[in-house]
Each structure stands twice: as structure tokens, then as C-alpha cells.
Design an enzyme around this catalytic site. Structure first.
Site, PDB file in Angstrom:
ATOM      1  N   ASP A  34      23.634  68.776  65.247  1.00 58.12           N
ATOM      2  CA  ASP A  34      23.747  67.758  64.139  1.00 58.12           C
ATOM      3  C   ASP A  34      24.837  66.760  64.624  1.00 58.12           C
ATOM      4  OD1 ASP A  34      22.454  69.777  63.130  1.00 58.12           O
ATOM      5  OD2 ASP A  34      23.984  70.477  61.558  1.00 58.12           O
ATOM      6  N   PHE A  35      25.801  67.055  65.340  1.00 51.52           N
ATOM      7  CA  PHE A  35      26.788  66.032  65.665  1.00 51.52           C
ATOM      8  C   PHE A  35      25.892  64.851  66.548  1.00 51.52           C
ATOM      9  CE2 PHE A  35      29.740  64.314  68.571  1.00 51.52           C
ATOM     10  CZ  PHE A  35      30.812  63.774  68.048  1.00 51.52           C
ATOM     11  N   GLU A  36      25.331  65.243  67.633  1.00 50.53           N
ATOM     12  CA  GLU A  36      24.535  64.330  68.391  1.00 50.53           C
ATOM     13  C   GLU A  36      23.668  63.540  67.410  1.00 50.53           C
ATOM     14  OE1 GLU A  36      23.053  65.480  72.367  1.00 50.53           O
ATOM     15  OE2 GLU A  36      23.196  67.388  71.189  1.00 50.53           O
ATOM     16  N   LEU A  84      -5.403  67.965  35.157  1.00 52.52           N
ATOM     17  CA  LEU A  84      -6.659  69.157  35.265  1.00 52.52           C
ATOM     18  C   LEU A  84      -6.790  69.831  33.908  1.00 52.52           C
ATOM     19  CD1 LEU A  84      -5.337  70.749  38.690  1.00 52.52           C
ATOM     20  CD2 LEU A  84      -7.531  69.389  38.128  1.00 52.52           C
ATOM     21  N   GLU A 119      -5.162  76.770  45.451  1.00 56.60           N
ATOM     22  CA  GLU A 119      -3.828  76.408  46.058  1.00 56.60           C
ATOM     23  C   GLU A 119      -2.887  76.815  44.695  1.00 56.60           C
ATOM     24  OE1 GLU A 119      -4.259  72.116  46.182  1.00 56.60           O
ATOM     25  OE2 GLU A 119      -5.470  72.336  48.022  1.00 56.60           O
ATOM     26  N   LYS A 121      -0.229  76.068  42.082  1.00 57.15           N
ATOM     27  CA  LYS A 121       0.195  74.911  41.241  1.00 57.15           C
ATOM     28  C   LYS A 121       1.816  74.836  41.388  1.00 57.15           C
ATOM     29  CE  LYS A 121      -1.010  72.849  36.840  1.00 57.15           C
ATOM     30  NZ  LYS A 121       0.126  72.153  36.454  1.00 57.15           N
ATOM     31  N   ASP A 123       5.331  73.461  40.348  1.00 58.14           N
ATOM     32  CA  ASP A 123       5.909  72.774  38.993  1.00 58.14           C
ATOM     33  C   ASP A 123       6.941  71.791  39.489  1.00 58.14           C
ATOM     34  OD1 ASP A 123       5.990  72.501  36.434  1.00 58.14           O
ATOM     35  OD2 ASP A 123       7.215  74.299  36.100  1.00 58.14           O
ATOM     36  N   ARG A 142       3.570  59.388  38.470  1.00 52.57           N
ATOM     37  CA  ARG A 142       2.306  59.479  37.791  1.00 52.57           C
ATOM     38  C   ARG A 142       2.385  58.553  36.712  1.00 52.57           C
ATOM     39  NH1 ARG A 142      -0.072  62.206  33.662  1.00 52.57           N
ATOM     40  NH2 ARG A 142      -2.235  62.630  33.893  1.00 52.57           N
ATOM     41  N   GLU A 179       3.524  67.042  45.272  1.00 51.57           N
ATOM     42  CA  GLU A 179       4.536  67.335  44.190  1.00 51.57           C
ATOM     43  C   GLU A 179       5.778  67.450  44.707  1.00 51.57           C
ATOM     44  OE1 GLU A 179       2.427  67.902  41.486  1.00 51.57           O
ATOM     45  OE2 GLU A 179       4.001  68.805  39.903  1.00 51.57           O
ATOM     46  N   TYR A 231      -1.128  67.979  48.718  1.00 55.28           N
ATOM     47  CA  TYR A 231      -2.257  68.675  48.110  1.00 55.28           C
ATOM     48  C   TYR A 231      -3.394  67.972  48.293  1.00 55.28           C
ATOM     49  CZ  TYR A 231      -0.253  67.988  43.595  1.00 55.28           C
ATOM     50  OH  TYR A 231       0.147  67.369  42.614  1.00 55.28           O
ATOM     51  N   LYS A 294     -10.286  74.268  43.420  1.00 50.64           N
ATOM     52  CA  LYS A 294     -10.997  73.195  43.744  1.00 50.64           C
ATOM     53  C   LYS A 294     -12.268  73.499  44.429  1.00 50.64           C
ATOM     54  CE  LYS A 294      -6.817  70.574  44.276  1.00 50.64           C
ATOM     55  NZ  LYS A 294      -5.528  70.488  45.309  1.00 50.64           N
ATOM     56  N   LYS A 318      -3.322  79.008  34.568  1.00 47.87           N
ATOM     57  CA  LYS A 318      -1.871  78.896  34.386  1.00 47.87           C
ATOM     58  C   LYS A 318      -1.554  80.483  34.231  1.00 47.87           C
ATOM     59  CE  LYS A 318      -0.281  74.812  32.464  1.00 47.87           C
ATOM     60  NZ  LYS A 318       0.719  74.171  32.368  1.00 47.87           N
ATOM     61  N   CYS A 412      36.735  78.838  15.981  1.00 45.20           N
ATOM     62  CA  CYS A 412      36.760  79.652  17.196  1.00 45.20           C
ATOM     63  C   CYS A 412      36.978  81.174  17.138  1.00 45.20           C
ATOM     64  CB  CYS A 412      37.851  79.088  18.374  1.00 45.20           C
ATOM     65  SG  CYS A 412      38.103  79.976  19.697  1.00 45.20           S
ATOM     66  N   CYS A 415      40.281  82.312  18.839  1.00 44.70           N
ATOM     67  CA  CYS A 415      41.644  82.091  18.522  1.00 44.70           C
ATOM     68  C   CYS A 415      41.656  81.489  16.992  1.00 44.70           C
ATOM     69  CB  CYS A 415      42.193  81.093  19.376  1.00 44.70           C
ATOM     70  SG  CYS A 415      41.671  79.426  19.291  1.00 44.70           S
ATOM     71  N   CYS A 430      36.315  74.330  21.379  1.00 42.72           N
ATOM     72  CA  CYS A 430      37.778  74.958  20.763  1.00 42.72           C
ATOM     73  C   CYS A 430      38.759  74.017  21.615  1.00 42.72           C
ATOM     74  CB  CYS A 430      38.123  76.279  21.194  1.00 42.72           C
ATOM     75  SG  CYS A 430      39.556  76.996  20.866  1.00 42.72           S
ATOM     76  N   CYS A 436      44.240  79.674  23.705  1.00 37.81           N
ATOM     77  CA  CYS A 436      42.614  80.358  23.400  1.00 37.81           C
ATOM     78  C   CYS A 436      42.648  81.349  24.641  1.00 37.81           C
ATOM     79  CB  CYS A 436      41.864  79.293  23.213  1.00 37.81           C
ATOM     80  SG  CYS A 436      40.044  80.159  22.738  1.00 37.81           S
TER      81      CYS A 436
END
Ligand code: IVH
Length: 713
Positions: A34-36, A84, A119, A121, A123, A142, A179, A231, A294, A318, A412, A415, A430, A436
Site C-alpha cells: 500500500d505504501f509503495e 423489466l 442472474e 437482481k 439492489d 438511468r 448496478e 450485467y 434473460k 422478485k 421525555c 425525566c 429531550c 436525563c
């Protein structure tokens, strides 16, 4: 550097870093540390700043963001982004299969070799990515399907999306769709941080991803660690016969493609895929809400065509979120550390998706209003992607006539202080932060948190007990705890989750651990102390940024609203909260007390101390116990006078400066090692400052980095 050489270096670094990125994100292989990597990236950034015309279009420096878009450009999609058709039942899927076959016969195709690709779906937020000559030129949301927002700079911060790809198999002009999502883990981390900051949590990963893509500052997007799955492939002339070939090729050239897709020969295999992933999808890093089916062959897809809204060759199944109806027993109200009130539905226990549900969050008064919730209503409870169940709606059929609407509390529950609701905030509050009980206990618990003072030996009901005994009222009270006060305290508590009783007790070892943890907490860096103070909206990152910018508590306390808001990642709301915090006299006194107990209130950075004298050269000091001025001030004095600070009682130590209440083990060890022990007064005499400092409630007079004070010595 000469122009030609700079150009070549920029090209080399760009290529190398992109290759490392690709190997890391697609093949899970680190070719450099990571350093390099960071060093090379920094070198590239510097060269690009010096020679802007040579910056490459696929420069990896774009991954960290840096651009600010005032308004996103609206772009028309070359190929409409359709949605779809949805289905929730197996029958609908069987009908879909029949429709496909019928359509193909009508188009004079035999359907003997019909194949579907299933495939998941995902979210998230759908995105269209346009590549020209292998380079990512545009990323468009979209929108309404016809046109969307151009969010290229934000897209480029998503490390798995390639900025340049090989065009041999894909063509010079093509578009991919996929997605963008927020991995569940990232979402949970962000929400945990928000909870710790006392601000409203985000509702779900999808909305958070969508909100993130609309951020105008791309460096902010980069921090959110979004991810993507591709996809879909589009081109005027598609060089493949099948969707699965396109997807495989996309994967091979470096696009992030989920390896969960499967070719299915018939609808039975499709149904088996759906069934398998219904449970298994919980183990994926991304939220999924269904399966997309598909038709694999492109010529079949073309023959089937589209309705006005969606393709006839694809459908989305779904998954139903499991939902049950149960009766509301009552609404209870929780009071958080910051005073925020959360209404909770207390339910007749019901079994749902593997666990018994007794309670569900109602979030705030608006949500109760949206549901139109009445007393004794039957409600539908669901477990979505999130683990915590939610009340989705009221079961209207079961409502009793003349049911009484839920009245939101005005005072509340803990209290009895009248609640307030700030403009633009969904939650009631509150305002009695000092009196409280759950707010006080919440603040005490926050202070000992792993990310703050890290004193977990005080966890598990102990704070509750110490609060009840009157030993803890504010966070500085921690440092007044002694062996005598703690030893022998005990209490039996009921674990609400398991229903079992548990004994909380302060035995010898526990007390020793607590006292040791308190002592050790005095070394905890300022940024964690600041986070531990629990200033509203100041989370872990915010505290870090404030400390980097202001260096010590006095500068922070004196900072104006404008100065605070200038700090990166510190918004106006946080800035106002910091200003408000330092305007409260009790808070200033609290900080003064904590300073005197020896907590760190300035950035630990020995380089910042200018050595003004070498009176203490070659000598190592350790401070133990409490002093008339802050331990940190004393330590800084050692450095200012050329001395060193020891890490513990060891032979290398020259002086142990003993304050009040010094730990007995340190004392014993120092005596054994024959280390010279001196008092605070002795130490101040050594440096020629033989008066003890003036304790004052005005913390701004105690500025440890105020070099001008040196004239006094
Ligand atoms: S294909 C022409 N495949 O679901 C159809 N969509 O309702 C192109 N989605 O807007 C979409 N995972 O945002 C496709 N594996 C997947 C998907 C997927 C999620 C989303 C996408 C689309 C919506 C369709």
C-alpha cells in the site's frame, strides 16, 4: 523535469498503477505494498499538477475524486434504459416461458435450443457506462430511462470499474450497464458511525448508494467505497451470438461481473436457481431482491422484441420479503445519548424468518403518521435486507372501529422534560442533557467506547451500577474512582434478551483492571478524547479532522463557526454543534478537569515542540498521578527543554515525577529499580519555573503550543 521525460513518466506511472489496481480489485493480488502504491500515486499526482496537459484520460488519480460538479449534465441515452416486468410467482414464470416459446414459433424460430441466463437482481442504482476506443468516456444514471445525469467523475471513483479496457472483442464503441451498490458491510460501518455521532441512520444500502452517486464532490463519493456489477452489453453491431458470451468477455477484460449467473436449459432449472438463491443470497456482500431471467440468444431476443415498457425476452422474479401480521401492544420511546427519541413498536411476539420478533423501530413521529397507527392495531412486520424488522403497514381489516390514533409523547419518558423538535429534523429531542439518566449513561458509555478511551473493563452493566450509586455523573468522575470506592459493589441485573439474571460485581481483579485502564487512558491521543467527549455530530473521522486542523483544544474552543466550517468533512451542522458545545460553561470546566487528570488535549507531535533550552538534555522523565497542571503541559515542557519522555518504569528512566494518587505498582517498581523520584515542584524548579500553574476555567489561557510563553523560562 524536462517535458518529454515528464510525459513518459506520467504514462508509465498511469499504466503501472492501473495494472496494480486491476490485479488487486479483479484478481485479488497485491503486486506492491500500500505504501509503495500511495507513493507512486502521489508522484503521479504531483507530475500531473506540474504538467496538466499530459494527464492521461484513465489516470488513477481520478479514483480519489477531487472534482466538484455544480449541476449534473442531462444526457440522452443512446439505447433507452428500460425496466423489466416483475413477477412474484412460479406460475407467472411458467407463463413467461410459454410466451417466449409462442413468440419464437410465430417468428419462425424453433425453440429446441432455448436457453435462459439467470442472474441475481442486484439492489442498487443502475448505470450506463459508455466506452470509446477502450476508454470510459461517460457514466450516466438511468434517470427516466430516456435521459439521465452524467456522473462520470463519481463513477471513476469506483475502483472496480475499469477506465480503459481492451477493445479487441468488444469493439470501439460500446456501452455496458450494471448496478452500482453499497456493500452491506460498508453500509453497516457508515450507520454505526452515524449512530455513534448521534445522527439519524440511513434507511438501506440502496438509497445510500443512490444518494452517494448524487454527491457533487467526487472525493466524498470515493470515501463511500461503492462497488458495481456489470450485467449488460450494448453496441450497434453486437459481435456475439449470446448474452452469456458477452458477459464472459466483459469479465475477461476486467469488468466486475458477479459469478452468480447460470445458464439454464428450461424453466425447471430456472426455478431451482431461484430457490437456491432465496436463502444463499444472504451470504452475498450485496443486497439482492430477485432474479433476472434473460433469453440467452441475441437473435431470439431480437425476434421477441419489446413492449412499450420492457423487453419480452426478460423478466424479473422478485423475492417476497417475508411478512407477518401481529398486534401492537404499545409504543415505547427510547432516549439516546444525544437525547434523540426513537419510538419503538412493542409487539405480540411472532416468528419471522428464523427469529422471534418482539419489537420493531418506528423511527420517528412522521413514520407513525405515515402508517396512521392506532392503539391495538394489527400491523404487518417484515424483515427486508436489514436485520432489524420494520412495520410496513397497518392491517386495516383488523382495525377496531373508533380506534384511538397513537399520540406522540410530548415529554421525555425518562425525566419528564418537554420535548423539542428542531426544524429540518425528523426526531424529537429531550433537551435535558445534564439530568436525563439515559443521556448521562449514554455519554458515559460513549466515553469508554473502544474507539474513544477504550476502557471496556468498565462495560457490561458496570456504568449503570456506578451511576446508580452516584459515583458517575459526568465523564470526569471516572478519574475520581478509587479502589476503596469500587471494591465490593455489586448488583444483580436482568438480561432483556435472554431473560436470565446476571451478577455484576467489583472484585479485586476487576477493580485493578479498571484503575489500570483509567491510568492508561491518559495516553489516549487527543482525537480519541475529542470523539469521547460526545459532541453531537462529531464522529470518529470528524474528530480526527478537527484535531489535524486545530491541533489543540484551545484553538478548537476559540474557533469561529466560519473557521470550523472550513475544515474538510466538517459541515455547517457539526461546526455549529462544536461552537455550541464550547459556549456551555460546564463543558469548559469538564475539559479543565480532564486536563488536570492528565488526558491528552493536543495533537501528540513531538516535532511541533521547539526546543528552547537544553537544560534537560539526555534525561528521561515519566509522570505518574495527578498534578496541579495538566500532565500534557508538563510533558511538553520536558520536550521543550530537550528532555525525553519514558514509556514506563524502566531502568532507562532518570526521573519519575510523582503526582497525587500515583499507582502503587509504579511506586514499588521505581523503588526496586532505584529510580529518582521527584515532585512536580522539583521538576518545575529544574527548568527554572518554580511556581505551579494557575488553574483557570478559561481553558484558552492554557495553550500548550503557545511558544511566546517561552520568554518566561
Ligand atoms: S437487465 C432491459 N440484469 O433491475 C433490461 N437488470 O427492473 C435491462 N437490475 O433497471 C436490465 N440486477 O437496475 C438486469 N442482473 C440484472 C440486474 C438488473 C439489477 C436492475 C436494473 C434495472 C432493473 C430492472
Amino acid at each position: 523535469m524536462e517535458q518529454k521525460a515528464a510525459e513518459q513518466k506520467i504514462i508509465d506511472l498511469t499504466q503501472k498503477l492501473n495494472h496494480y489496481n486491476l490485479m488487486y480489485y479483479q484478481k485479488h493480488t497485491s503486486l506492491v505494498s500500500d505504501f509503495e502504491f500511495d507513493k507512486m500515486l502521489e508522484e503521479l499526482q504531483n507530475l500531473e499538477n506540474q504538467f496538466p496537459p499530459f494527464k492521461q484520460p484513465d489516470s488513477p488519480t481520478q479514483r480519489v475524486g477531487g472534482t466538484i460538479s455544480k449541476d449534473f449534465l442531462t444526457v440522452k441515452h443512446k439505447y433507452q434504459m428500460l425496466s423489466l416486468g416483475n413477477t412474484y410467482s412460479e406460475e407467472d414464470l411458467i407463463d413467461f416461458d410459454k410466451r417466449v416459446k409462442k413468440g419464437l414459433i410465430e417468428a419462425d424460430f424453433s425453440f429446441a435450443d432455448i436457453e435462459y441466463v439467470c442472474e441475481l437482481k442486484f439492489d442498487g442504482v443502475s448505470i450506463s457506462l459508455i466506452y470509446e476506443n477502450g476508454l470510459l468516456v461517460r457514466g450516466v444514471t438511468r434517470g427516466d430511462g430516456v435521459q439521465g445525469d452524467e456522473v462520470t467523475n463519481n463513477v471513476k471513483t469506483i475502483k472496480k470499474i475499469p477506465m480503459r479496457v481492451n477493445v479487441d472483442k468488444l469493439g470501439n464503441e460500446f456501452e455496458v450497464r450494471g448496478e452500482i451498490f453499497m456493500p452491506k458491510k460498508v453500509f453497516e460501518e457508515i450507520n454505526q458511525e452515524r449512530e455513534e455521532m448521534g445522527i439519524e441512520k440511513y434507511a438501506n444500502p440502496r438509497n445510500t448508494a443512490s444518494g452517494t452517486m448524487k454527491l457533487q464532490e467526487s472525493s466524498e463519493v470515493a470515501k463511500r467505497k461503492l462497488d458495481a456489477f456489470i450485467y449488460f452489453y450494448y453496441a450497434d453491431k453486437i459481435p456475439f451470438k449470446m448474452h452469456s458470451e458477452a458477459v464472459e468477455t466483459l469479465e475477461n477484460v476486467g469488468f466486475p461481473v458477479s459469478n452468480t449467473y447460470k445458464k439454464c436449459k428450461n424453466v425447471e432449472e430456472v426455478l431451482a436457481f431461484i430457490q437456491y438463491w432465496d436463502k444463499e443470497r444472504e451470504n452475498l456482500p450485496v443486497e439482492t431482491d430477485g432474479v433476472v431471467i434473460k433469453v440467452n440468444r441475441y437473435d431470439y431476443q431480437n425476434a421477441l422484441g419489446f413492449t412499450s415498457k420492457s423487453p419480452r425476452w426478460a423478466i424479473a422474479y422478485k423475492y417476497k420479503a417475508e411478512s407477518v401480521s401481529t398486534q401492537l401492544k404499545s409504543v415505547s420511546y427510547q432516549v439516546g445519548r444525544t437525547g434523540a427519541i426513537t419510538p419503538v413498536a412493542e409487539l405480540t411476539p411472532i416468528f419471522l424468518a428464523g427469529t422471534t420478533v418482539k419489537r420493531a423501530s418506528l423511527h420517528n413521529a412522521n413514520e407513525i403518521e405515515r402508517l396512521g397507527l392506532c392503539e391495538n392495531d394489527f400491523v404487518f412486520v417484515e424483515k427486508g435486507g436489514e436485520i432489524i424488522p420494520k412495520v410496513t403497514s397497518v392491517d386495516a381489516d383488523k382495525r377496531k372501529p373508533n380506534a384511538t390514533p397513537i399520540q406522540y409523547i410530548t415529554h421525555c419518558p425518562e425525566c419528564n422534560t418537554e420535548l423539542v423538535r428542531n426544524e429540518k429534523e425528523a426526531n424529537h429531542f429531550c433537551p435535558n442533557s445534564k439530568g436525563c439518566p439515559p443521556q448521562i449513561k449514554g455519554k458515559l458509555e460513549h466515553f469508554i467506547h473502544r474507539k474513544a478511551m477504550n476502557m471496556d473493563s468498565l462495560g457490561e452493566g458496570k456504568i449503570e451500577l456506578l451511576f446508580e450509586k452516584g459515583l458517575l455523573k459526568n465523564i470526569d468522575d471516572f478519574y475520581t474512582l478509587t479502589y476503596k470506592k469500587l471494591f465490593g459493589l455489586e448488583k444483580v441485573i436482568l438480561d432483556a434478551d435472554t431473560g436470565k439474571t446476571k451478577k455484576i460485581g467489583f472484585k479485586e481483579k476487576t477493580v485493578e483492571n479498571i484503575l489500570a485502564a483509567l491510568e492508561k487512558s491518559k495516553e489516549i491521543p487527543f482525537e480519541k478524547v475529542l470523539f469521547g467527549l460526545g459532541i453531537r455530530f462529531v464522529g470518529e473521522t470528524g474528530a480526527k479532522k478537527l484535531v489535524e486542523h486545530f491541533e489543540n483544544i484551545d484553538n478548537l474552543a476559540n474557533a469561529t463557526l466560519e473557521k470550523l466550517a472550513e475544515v474538510r468533512d466538517v459541515g455547517e451542522r457539526t461546526a455549529q454543534s462544536v461552537v455550541d458545545f464550547f459556549q456551555v460553561k460546564e463543558n469548559l470546566a469538564l475539559i479543565e478537569n480532564l486536563k488536570n487528570y492528565g488526558l491528552q488535549f493536543s495533537q501528540t507531535n513531538a516535532n511541533k515542540i521547539i526546543v528552547s533550552d537544553d537544560k534537560l538534555a539526555g534525561k528521561t522523565f515519566l509522570f505518574s498521578g495527578t498534578f496541579s497542571q495538566s500532565r500534557e503541559d508538563l510533558q511538553n515542557k520536558v520536550l521543550e527543554f530537550g528532555g525525553k519522555l519514558g514509556n514506563g518504569v524502566a531502568k532507562t528512566l532518570d526521573f519519575l515525577v510523582a503526582g497525587e494518587n500515583m499507582g502503587p505498582s509504579k511506586l514499588e517498581k521505581a523503588q526496586k529499580l532505584k529510580i529518582t523520584m521527584i515532585t512536580e515542584k522539583d521538576f518545575l524548579e529544574m527548568i527554572g519555573e518554580n511556581k505551579t500553574s494557575n488553574k483557570s476555567a478559561n481553558i484558552s489561557t492554557n495553550n500548550t503550543n503557545n511558544i511566546s510563553q517561552k520568554g518566561l523560562f
